[in-house]
Design an enzyme around this catalytic site. Sequence first.
Site, PDB file in Angstrom:
ATOM      1  N   ASP A  29       0.215   5.531  -7.514  1.00 39.42           N
ATOM      2  CA  ASP A  29       0.415   4.205  -7.748  1.00 39.42           C
ATOM      3  C   ASP A  29      -0.330   3.877  -8.878  1.00 39.42           C
ATOM      4  O   ASP A  29      -1.367   4.205  -9.245  1.00 39.42           O
ATOM      5  CB  ASP A  29      -0.245   3.563  -6.443  1.00 39.42           C
ATOM      6  CG  ASP A  29       0.350   2.126  -6.321  1.00 39.42           C
ATOM      7  OD1 ASP A  29       1.474   1.650  -7.180  1.00 39.42           O
ATOM      8  OD2 ASP A  29       0.091   1.413  -5.423  1.00 39.42           O
ATOM      9  N   GLY A  32       2.708   1.098 -13.331  1.00 36.34           N
ATOM     10  CA  GLY A  32       3.184  -0.240 -14.025  1.00 36.34           C
ATOM     11  C   GLY A  32       1.891  -1.026 -14.325  1.00 36.34           C
ATOM     12  O   GLY A  32       1.947  -1.795 -15.641  1.00 36.34           O
ATOM     13  N   ASN A  77      12.293   1.985  -3.927  1.00 33.72           N
ATOM     14  CA  ASN A  77      12.381   1.750  -5.243  1.00 33.72           C
ATOM     15  C   ASN A  77      13.575   2.066  -5.947  1.00 33.72           C
ATOM     16  O   ASN A  77      13.875   1.479  -7.008  1.00 33.72           O
ATOM     17  CB  ASN A  77      11.653   3.115  -5.851  1.00 33.72           C
ATOM     18  CG  ASN A  77      10.096   3.279  -5.657  1.00 33.72           C
ATOM     19  OD1 ASN A  77       9.535   4.541  -5.564  1.00 33.72           O
ATOM     20  ND2 ASN A  77       9.492   2.108  -5.575  1.00 33.72           N
ATOM     21  N   ARG A 197      -4.619   7.794  -2.078  1.00 30.50           N
ATOM     22  CA  ARG A 197      -3.546   6.708  -2.787  1.00 30.50           C
ATOM     23  C   ARG A 197      -4.394   6.138  -4.001  1.00 30.50           C
ATOM     24  O   ARG A 197      -5.537   6.033  -3.912  1.00 30.50           O
ATOM     25  CB  ARG A 197      -3.265   5.425  -1.836  1.00 30.50           C
ATOM     26  CG  ARG A 197      -2.290   4.588  -2.738  1.00 30.50           C
ATOM     27  CD  ARG A 197      -1.677   3.376  -1.506  1.00 30.50           C
ATOM     28  NE  ARG A 197      -0.749   2.757  -2.527  1.00 30.50           N
ATOM     29  CZ  ARG A 197       0.396   2.211  -1.968  1.00 30.50           C
ATOM     30  NH1 ARG A 197       0.493   2.580  -0.693  1.00 30.50           N
ATOM     31  NH2 ARG A 197       1.177   1.472  -2.725  1.00 30.50           N
TER      32      ARG A 197
HETATM   33  C1  FPP Z   1       4.144   3.768  -8.591  1.00 28.31           C
HETATM   34  O1  FPP Z   1       3.490   3.050  -9.493  1.00 28.31           O
HETATM   35  C2  FPP Z   1       4.818   4.834  -9.132  1.00 28.31           C
HETATM   36  C3  FPP Z   1       6.209   5.238  -9.071  1.00 28.31           C
HETATM   37  C4  FPP Z   1       7.123   4.516  -8.046  1.00 28.31           C
HETATM   38  C5  FPP Z   1       6.881   6.537  -9.781  1.00 28.31           C
HETATM   39  C6  FPP Z   1       5.858   7.682  -9.778  1.00 28.31           C
HETATM   40  C7  FPP Z   1       6.594   8.517 -10.774  1.00 28.31           C
HETATM   41  C8  FPP Z   1       5.650   9.221 -11.584  1.00 28.31           C
HETATM   42  C9  FPP Z   1       4.145   9.491 -11.451  1.00 28.31           C
HETATM   43  C10 FPP Z   1       6.256   9.857 -12.668  1.00 28.31           C
HETATM   44  C11 FPP Z   1       6.303  11.257 -12.941  1.00 28.31           C
HETATM   45  C12 FPP Z   1       6.559  12.100 -11.404  1.00 28.31           C
HETATM   46  C13 FPP Z   1       7.156  13.308 -11.616  1.00 28.31           C
HETATM   47  C14 FPP Z   1       7.268  14.098 -10.204  1.00 28.31           C
HETATM   48  C15 FPP Z   1       7.536  14.005 -12.665  1.00 28.31           C
HETATM   49  P1  FPP Z   1       4.188   1.791  -9.574  1.00 28.31           P
HETATM   50  O2  FPP Z   1       5.217   1.631 -10.755  1.00 28.31           O
HETATM   51  O3  FPP Z   1       4.706   1.234  -8.582  1.00 28.31           O
HETATM   52  O4  FPP Z   1       2.741   1.052 -10.292  1.00 28.31           O
HETATM   53  P2  FPP Z   1       2.410  -0.662 -10.181  1.00 28.31           P
HETATM   54  O5  FPP Z   1       2.413  -0.854  -8.615  1.00 28.31           O
HETATM   55  O6  FPP Z   1       1.372  -0.654 -11.146  1.00 28.31           O
HETATM   56  O7  FPP Z   1       3.628  -1.326 -10.601  1.00 28.31           O
END
Ligand code: FPP
Length: 258
Positions: A29, A32, A77, A197
């Site tokens: 997590d 973003g 997502n 997490r």
């Molecule tokens: C959560 O962070 C992350 C995701 C929804 C995507 C996870 C994907 C990766 C780590 C990319 C690479 C993965 C692989 C397997 C190659 P968020 O976008 O919700 O972050 P935020 O809560 O800060 O907005």
Amino acid sequence: MNGGSNGVPRSNFTSAATPVPRHVAIIMDGNGRWARARHLPRVEGHRRGAKTVRMVVEESRRLGIRYLTLFAFSTENWNRPPTEVAALMQLFKRYLESEMDLLLKNQIRLRAIGDLARLPQDVQESLAQCQAATADQRGMDLILAVSYGGREEIASAARRLAHAVQKGELDPSQIDINLFSGQLYGPDIPDPDLLIRTSDECRISNFLLWQLAYAEIVVSPVFWPEFSKDEYLRCLERFSSRIRRFGLTDEQLAEFRQ
Ligand code: FPP
């Protein structure tokens, strides 16, 4: 993924004695927020997050962790902006293609859990290719949870059992924890010992709802793109200092460990 009898996960009494968990699950997590703090597009956070994935995979293998499950994309997502969803799908495809040699070199078998039929065709194909190419590897299982939702997984297991009852193949009295676990994605995979997490969030977010019943939870304050080898080791150290009781008393645990 599977539990043992009475829902106590298999081999937990042995894992209590070993510093390295057999199965680590991670909610990656903070991509973003990492990007926003740097005035970068969110997708840049995901790109950097993919580099952290490589580090965690290599480090897990080096440490002898047998199963590593990464929450890469949830059923929820799919509701993100279409451009972000498309970028993530491209990233998964690129990862699967570019990491194949590394997976093979490290004897890592790639697996996927989730509603994979919802993924774009080209991602499904890359996934199938990578799974086929690494199917014989036995050093570590890397399990990508993509288009994954814990409630959906449980509902689909219940649906399958209900069909079997309807066809007269199963009596409802036969449905117990083991039979139910056998209907989940990856029934041979032991339950996670440790859930990490990142980004200081303390939620399970529909991840492995059944399988995390006895997992130790460690929350790291670090955003996923900045999650380093040292921070990973700190999380593992916190796990190894925990005493896992599985509902038993200290005296009973001491007896089990003798
Ligand atoms: C959560 O962070 C992350 C995701 C929804 C995507 C996870 C994907 C990766 C780590 C990319 C690479 C993965 C692989 C397997 C190659 P968020 O976008 O919700 O972050 P935020 O809560 O800060 O907005």
